[in-house]
Design a protein around this motif. Structure first.
Motif, PDB file in Angstrom:
ATOM      1  N   TRP A 242       0.568  -1.042   0.357  1.00  0.00           N
ATOM      2  CA  TRP A 242      -0.071  -0.108   0.374  1.00  0.00           C
ATOM      3  C   TRP A 242       1.523   1.534  -0.208  1.00  0.00           C
ATOM      4  O   TRP A 242       2.209   1.160   0.928  1.00  0.00           O
ATOM      5  N   ALA A 243       1.085   1.932  -0.940  1.00  0.00           N
ATOM      6  CA  ALA A 243       1.499   3.727  -0.544  1.00  0.00           C
ATOM      7  C   ALA A 243       0.756   4.376  -0.670  1.00  0.00           C
ATOM      8  O   ALA A 243      -0.749   4.322  -0.870  1.00  0.00           O
ATOM      9  N   SER A 244       0.422   5.708   0.721  1.00  0.00           N
ATOM     10  CA  SER A 244       0.006   6.991   0.763  1.00  0.00           C
ATOM     11  C   SER A 244      -0.471   7.568  -0.946  1.00  0.00           C
ATOM     12  O   SER A 244       0.573   6.861  -1.597  1.00  0.00           O
ATOM     13  N   GLU A 245      -1.443   8.022  -0.006  1.00  0.00           N
ATOM     14  CA  GLU A 245      -2.359   9.149  -1.412  1.00  0.00           C
ATOM     15  C   GLU A 245      -0.919   9.790  -1.663  1.00  0.00           C
ATOM     16  O   GLU A 245      -0.470  10.706  -3.345  1.00  0.00           O
ATOM     17  N   ASP A 246      -0.242  10.565  -0.990  1.00  0.00           N
ATOM     18  CA  ASP A 246       0.764  11.505  -0.897  1.00  0.00           C
ATOM     19  C   ASP A 246       1.924  10.986  -1.478  1.00  0.00           C
ATOM     20  O   ASP A 246       2.152  12.651  -2.531  1.00  0.00           O
ATOM     21  N   LEU A 247       2.348   9.657  -1.731  1.00  0.00           N
ATOM     22  CA  LEU A 247       3.727   9.308  -2.123  1.00  0.00           C
ATOM     23  C   LEU A 247       3.114   8.665  -3.565  1.00  0.00           C
ATOM     24  O   LEU A 247       3.693   9.182  -4.431  1.00  0.00           O
ATOM     25  N   GLU A 251       4.742  11.194  -7.178  1.00  0.00           N
ATOM     26  CA  GLU A 251       5.470  10.618  -7.947  1.00  0.00           C
ATOM     27  C   GLU A 251       4.524  10.690  -9.594  1.00  0.00           C
ATOM     28  O   GLU A 251       4.804   9.901  -9.739  1.00  0.00           O
ATOM     29  N   GLY A 252       3.732  11.015  -9.447  1.00  0.00           N
ATOM     30  CA  GLY A 252       3.202  11.312 -10.554  1.00  0.00           C
ATOM     31  C   GLY A 252       2.046   9.633 -11.202  1.00  0.00           C
ATOM     32  O   GLY A 252       1.520   9.736 -12.236  1.00  0.00           O
ATOM     33  N   VAL A 253       1.867   9.151  -9.874  1.00  0.00           N
ATOM     34  CA  VAL A 253       0.907   7.653 -10.349  1.00  0.00           C
ATOM     35  C   VAL A 253      -0.368   7.539  -9.900  1.00  0.00           C
ATOM     36  O   VAL A 253      -0.139   7.932  -8.566  1.00  0.00           O
ATOM     37  N   LEU A 261     -10.947   6.999  -7.332  1.00  0.00           N
ATOM     38  CA  LEU A 261      -9.762   7.534  -5.234  1.00  0.00           C
ATOM     39  C   LEU A 261      -9.108   9.036  -5.810  1.00  0.00           C
ATOM     40  O   LEU A 261      -8.758   9.681  -4.567  1.00  0.00           O
ATOM     41  N   ARG A 262      -8.758   9.338  -7.119  1.00  0.00           N
ATOM     42  CA  ARG A 262      -7.977  10.079  -7.383  1.00  0.00           C
ATOM     43  C   ARG A 262      -8.211  10.583  -8.663  1.00  0.00           C
ATOM     44  O   ARG A 262      -7.972   9.067  -9.591  1.00  0.00           O
ATOM     45  N   PHE A 263      -7.426  11.514  -9.739  1.00  0.00           N
ATOM     46  CA  PHE A 263      -7.544  11.779 -10.803  1.00  0.00           C
ATOM     47  C   PHE A 263      -6.527  13.148 -10.718  1.00  0.00           C
ATOM     48  O   PHE A 263      -5.736  13.762 -10.165  1.00  0.00           O
ATOM     49  N   PRO A 264      -5.715  12.414 -11.616  1.00  0.00           N
ATOM     50  CA  PRO A 264      -4.499  14.055 -12.597  1.00  0.00           C
ATOM     51  C   PRO A 264      -4.925  15.305 -11.884  1.00  0.00           C
ATOM     52  O   PRO A 264      -4.416  16.378 -10.955  1.00  0.00           O
ATOM     53  N   HIS A 265      -5.919  15.984 -12.234  1.00  0.00           N
ATOM     54  CA  HIS A 265      -6.818  17.027 -12.263  1.00  0.00           C
ATOM     55  C   HIS A 265      -7.431  17.874 -11.184  1.00  0.00           C
ATOM     56  O   HIS A 265      -7.796  18.612 -10.418  1.00  0.00           O
ATOM     57  N   GLY A 317      -4.452  -0.540 -20.345  1.00  0.00           N
ATOM     58  CA  GLY A 317      -3.125  -0.453 -20.461  1.00  0.00           C
ATOM     59  C   GLY A 317      -1.995   0.789 -20.217  1.00  0.00           C
ATOM     60  O   GLY A 317      -0.741   0.426 -20.345  1.00  0.00           O
ATOM     61  N   THR A 318      -2.682   1.059 -20.423  1.00  0.00           N
ATOM     62  CA  THR A 318      -2.400   3.041 -19.760  1.00  0.00           C
ATOM     63  C   THR A 318      -2.522   3.996 -18.622  1.00  0.00           C
ATOM     64  O   THR A 318      -1.832   4.689 -18.632  1.00  0.00           O
ATOM     65  N   TRP A 319      -2.787   2.733 -17.356  1.00  0.00           N
ATOM     66  CA  TRP A 319      -3.693   3.277 -16.697  1.00  0.00           C
ATOM     67  C   TRP A 319      -2.409   3.211 -15.624  1.00  0.00           C
ATOM     68  O   TRP A 319      -2.339   4.371 -14.577  1.00  0.00           O
ATOM     69  N   LEU A 320      -1.683   2.638 -15.600  1.00  0.00           N
ATOM     70  CA  LEU A 320      -0.126   2.157 -14.920  1.00  0.00           C
ATOM     71  C   LEU A 320       1.359   1.946 -16.076  1.00  0.00           C
ATOM     72  O   LEU A 320       1.410   0.960 -15.984  1.00  0.00           O
ATOM     73  N   ASP A 321       1.933   3.171 -15.377  1.00  0.00           N
ATOM     74  CA  ASP A 321       3.274   3.001 -16.141  1.00  0.00           C
ATOM     75  C   ASP A 321       4.620   2.042 -15.230  1.00  0.00           C
ATOM     76  O   ASP A 321       4.534   2.036 -14.291  1.00  0.00           O
ATOM     77  N   PRO A 322       4.546   1.055 -15.826  1.00  0.00           N
ATOM     78  CA  PRO A 322       5.679   0.046 -15.048  1.00  0.00           C
ATOM     79  C   PRO A 322       6.897   0.494 -14.088  1.00  0.00           C
ATOM     80  O   PRO A 322       6.890  -0.209 -13.051  1.00  0.00           O
ATOM     81  N   ALA A 323       7.386   1.238 -14.676  1.00  0.00           N
ATOM     82  CA  ALA A 323       8.425   1.953 -14.549  1.00  0.00           C
ATOM     83  C   ALA A 323       8.165   2.812 -13.490  1.00  0.00           C
ATOM     84  O   ALA A 323       8.734   2.353 -12.524  1.00  0.00           O
ATOM     85  N   ALA A 324       7.228   3.182 -13.413  1.00  0.00           N
ATOM     86  CA  ALA A 324       6.705   4.018 -12.526  1.00  0.00           C
ATOM     87  C   ALA A 324       5.985   3.124 -10.968  1.00  0.00           C
ATOM     88  O   ALA A 324       7.048   3.720 -10.059  1.00  0.00           O
TER      89      ALA A 324
END
Length: 332
Positions: A242-247, A251-253, A261-265, A317-324
């Protein structure tokens, strides 16, 4: 009940057809006949709804007790269908969306929350919220109080073609450490597609009209319960990290946006998972346990494979960058 389903091959439409057949209803469907073969016992009418003369010919001389419409694109198509059927059926159920409410949605909003503008004559499908609102206006114009506007929240369960739970199932199936969008106690509000289908059919039988927010009770499930229950019903050997909302934000994830639960905007949107659903439950809506929704979704995915991507929604497939994802995991 003699029922016409406009659509009937994917997600909500498929669930409605199956629920109606299980009730013993006499079911007709109208669609292009391209995606899936009609279910046994269904009378299939074939027409492209965007072609008004073809639609008129397919419906000619027929009557039904109720119609349920799953259309999600240009409102003009709903307008034409509703006008053609206005004198030949007593009830028109339209699968709408909470998206017809103006953003940002107020916390604890009910059916009276402000609505976006819509045009029932529009041929535009680009703006989902405006298209759904235009569809609502089209149905009400022809059916008035005989129109049911089912403003769905997040719809999960078998046949889900947006990819929320199927995407998580495939991620967890791989095992290992899996990044999860904290906090684990964040509430998710959803409706099992089969519960929505059953409710709309009962409304049709009762000729119940009006606008209803159709989703589960607020607080009934959390993202932690959803993902841990997924592991329990599947037996996957995966560890939720589990990663916190702040983290995640730092990191832009935007993991978690698939559940609102959250959106970029809008990193901490209100109103997404706390809708007031008193009206729908007072009108007979019932919901099944989360475990059943998840187990049955996994069983369907195993039996039929991954659903085809929707052309009107971002690819999972675009929802999460594996590197991120790995970058965040390395910090936990």
């Amino acid at each position: 009940m003699k029922l016409l389903v406009l659509g009937g091959t994917h997600h909500v439409g498929r669930a409605i057809v199956e629920a109606a057949l299980a009730r013993g209803d006499e079911v007709s469907t109208l669609n292009r006949g391209l995606s899936r073969s009609p279910a046994p016992g269904v009378r299939a009418l074939v027409a492209d709804r965007t072609d008004t003369p073809a639609l008129t010919a397919a419906l000619a001389g027929q009557e039904w007790d109720a119609v349920i419409d799953t259309w999600a694109w240009a409102p003009r198509v709903v307008r034409d269908s509703a006008r053609l059927l206005a004198g030949r059926t007593g009830h028109y159920g339209y699968v709408s969306s909470r998206g017809v409410h103006r953003w940002p949605w107020p916390a604890g909003a009910d059916e009276s929350a402000p609505l976006v503008d819509g045009d029932s004559d529009s041929d535009d499908s680009a703006d989902y919220a405006a298209a759904k609102r235009g569809g609502e206006l089209a149905v009400v114009a022809s059916f008035g109080e005989r129109a049911l506007l089912a403003r769905a929240g997040m719809i999960l369960g078998p046949y889900e073609d947006v990819g929320r739970v199927p995407w998580w199932l495939r991620r967890l199936e791989k095992g290992g450490r899996v990044l999860a969008p904290g906090p684990a106690d964040a509430v998710v509000q959803y409706i099992d597609v089969r519960d929505m289908a059953a409710w709309m059919l009962r409304c049709a039988e009762r000729r119940l009209g009006g606008a209803y927010t159709v989703t589960g009770r607020p607080g009934a499930a959390t993202i932690g319960q959803l993902l841990t229950t997924t592991l329990e019903v599947t037996g996957f050997d995966a560890e939720l990290v589990w990663a916190s909302e702040d983290l995640l934000r730092r990191e832009g994830v935007w993991l978690g946006m698939e559940f609102g639960l959250r959106f970029p905007h809008d990193p901490a949107p209100t109103g997404m998972n706390d809708a007031d659903v008193h009206a729908a439950f007072a009108a007979g809506l019932t919901t099944r346990p989360l475990r059943d929704t998840l187990a049955d979704t996994w069983a369907w995915l195993q039996a039929e494979g991954d659903p085809a991507p929707r052309p009107d929604a971002p690819s999972p497939g675009t929802w999460l960058d594996p590197a991120a994802e790995q970058r965040v995991l390395d910090q936990l």
